[in-house]
Scaffold this active site. Structure first.
Site, PDB file in Angstrom:
ATOM      1  CD  GLU A  88      39.778  65.914  29.210  1.00 50.42           C
ATOM      2  OE1 GLU A  88      40.509  66.865  29.537  1.00 50.42           O
ATOM      3  OE2 GLU A  88      38.719  65.632  29.804  1.00 50.42           O
ATOM      4  CD  GLU A 132      33.079  64.167  31.858  1.00 50.15           C
ATOM      5  OE1 GLU A 132      33.260  64.396  30.662  1.00 50.15           O
ATOM      6  OE2 GLU A 132      33.634  64.805  32.767  1.00 50.15           O
TER       7      GLU A 132
END
Ligand SMILES: *[C@@H]1O[C@H](CO)[C@@H](O)[C@H](O)[C@H]1NC(C)=O
Ligand SMILES: *[C@@H]1O[C@H](CO)[C@@H](O)[C@H](O)[C@H]1NC(C)=O
Ligand SMILES: *[C@@H]1O[C@H](CO)[C@@H](O)[C@H](O)[C@H]1NC(C)=O
Ligand SMILES: *[C@@H]1O[C@H](CO)[C@@H](O)[C@H](O)[C@H]1NC(C)=O
Ligand SMILES: *[C@@H]1O[C@H](CO)[C@@H](O)[C@H](O)[C@H]1NC(C)=O
Ligand SMILES: *[C@@H]1O[C@H](CO)[C@@H](O)[C@H](O)[C@H]1NC(C)=O
Ligand SMILES: *[C@@H]1O[C@H](CO)[C@@H](O)[C@H](O)[C@H]1NC(C)=O
Length: 346
Positions: free
Chosen positions: A161, A166
């Site tokens: 990932e 973010e």
């Protein structure tokens, strides 16, 4: 923070929240020390230029045709209902115009437990490549947990990932770029990057799956980023390593400015914000079949924890009450993308 992991992180954040600043300072020191002893094992990879050709361009009115809409329950326990393509289009939570695509949270309903939102996953997957996300507006505000990331949702954490953009709540502490992997991937090595290291073991079973993260500047996300007109986020995923850059709207590299997609060359882009070299991480072994994913979560294991929501970010009331309110709190909770582009090298 991984968005695929089903575990509850509240407890961890209750412990960490009050000493967040200390953790960051320690991480900086540890990062610097680890960087300086890098020559002890492994060697810095060869990042010499590859020849890239365009693989996919997502823009204009067909932007969302490149994605599937995820409609299962949120894996991170967020207070959201992820809408189908039909519902999201009908309620205008996703909207693709000529010049940009919007992905947003419902900001008009009230008296609800879970608020409508969207999570999209690209139909295509890539093992390696150069990914450029042109962001005009990043979602922010108490209760939000938005992200643009790469992963193979069906094979996590085996196929890795890569969190590119973010943040949580007001998003005023800067963007976080993070890897999450299976066992055997660490960043205790020489790195050439401008960001601030917040963790060096990428393996999901260490440090409560905090991942190996790097923070950008405070203005790399949220209101500050949006007021500057947004920016370009670039990821190069190759066997030598994973590097991520962020460029201001006003000064992108000349080979990323226009609609001319021919041969971008990261070797001319300067030092990246985050450098994840293959020195102690076999990148081709840990990363494959990466889809592009974009979503806006609300509350959940990270943004909804009291230690983060109220203690760290000073948001008022509870996250659940904010979600069930009249929605005005979420008027800035939207992504606006000019384009996503992917290149691959032969
Ligand atoms: C890229 O293309 C140039 C010109 O065709 C060639 O000289 C060079 O060797 C290529 N580089 C790689 C890494 O394939
Ligand atoms: C949908 O959203 C777009 C972008 O914000 C806006 O321009 C358009 O007017 C909206 N459409 C409707 C029917 O509200
Ligand atoms: C979208 O991409 C196409 C090429 O596929 C290009 O011709 C067009 O100008 C782009 N539109 C915008 C608004 O960038
Ligand atoms: C890490 O991944 C393994 C393998 O999929 C999984 O069993 C485990 O629950 C994960 N642990 C954490 C803390 O995410
Ligand atoms: C696009 O950029 C490449 C490389 O910089 C250049 O060789 C080419 O002429 C440009 N194409 C157009 C249509 O401007
Ligand atoms: C990637 O996806 C392809 C096609 O579904 C599959 O054959 C391959 O095994 C996958 N690779 C890994 C490492 O999971
Ligand atoms: C919506 O909620 C906010 C925050 O509680 C409040 O300030 C605002 O007046 C409300 N708006 C409406 C139209 O009820």
């Amino acid at each position: 923070m991984s968005k695929l992991n089903p575990l509850n992180w509240s407890r961890k954040w209750q412990i960490i929240g009050g000493v967040g600043a200390t953790v960051i300072i320690v991480a900086v020191i540890v990062g610097a020390v680890e960087g300086s002893k890098s020559s002890e094992s492994g060697s810095y990879p060869d990042y010499s230029a590859l020849n890239y050709t365009i693989s996919e361009r997502m823009n204009g009115t067909t932007f969302f045709d490149h994605f599937n809409y995820y409609t299962d329950a949120d894996p991170s326990n967020g207070a959201v209902v992820y809408l189908s393509e039909e519902s999201a289009t009908w309620s205008n939570l996703t909207y693709a115009g000529e010049s940009s695509a919007i992905l947003r949270v419902d900001s008009t309903s009230s008296g609800i437990t879970n608020r409508n939102s969207v999570r999209i996953t690209s139909k295509n997957q890539w093992d390696t490549g150069l990914f450029v996300f042109d962001v005009i507006h990043s979602p922010y505000g108490c209760g939000t947990w938005p992200a643009v990331w790469l992963s193979d949702p069906d094979n996590w954490p085996t196929n890795g990932e890569i969190d590119v953009i973010e943040a949580v709540e007001q998003g005023n502490k800067g963007n976080q770029m993070t890897l999450h992997t299976s066992e055997g991937c660490t960043m205790k090595a020489k790195r050439e990057e401008t960001g601030t290291v917040s963790g060096t073991n990428c393996w999901n079973s260490t440090n409560d799956n905090e991942g190996c993260g790097v923070f950008g500047t405070k203005s790399s996300y949220g209101e500050a980023l949006n007021e500057a007109g947004g920016g370009l986020f670039a990821v190069e995923l190759r066997d030598a390593g994973i590097r991520m850059w962020m460029f201001d709207r006003s000064s992108p590299p000349s080979d990323l400015t226009s609609t001319n997609d021919s041969s971008p060359d990261p070797s001319g882009w300067g030092t990246p914000v985050a450098d994840f070299p293959s020195t102690h991480c076999d990148i081709s072994d840990h990363f494959s079949n990466q889809s592009i994913i974009a979503n806006i979560d609300l509350c959940g294991d990270w943004a909804g924890s009291t230690a983060v929501y109220s203690t760290e970010y000073g948001c008022s009331g509870t996250c659940a009450d904010l979600v069930s309110g009249n929605g005005t709190a979420f008027e800035n909770a939207y992504w606006e993308f000019a384009s996503f582009r992917v290149w691959t090298s032969s």
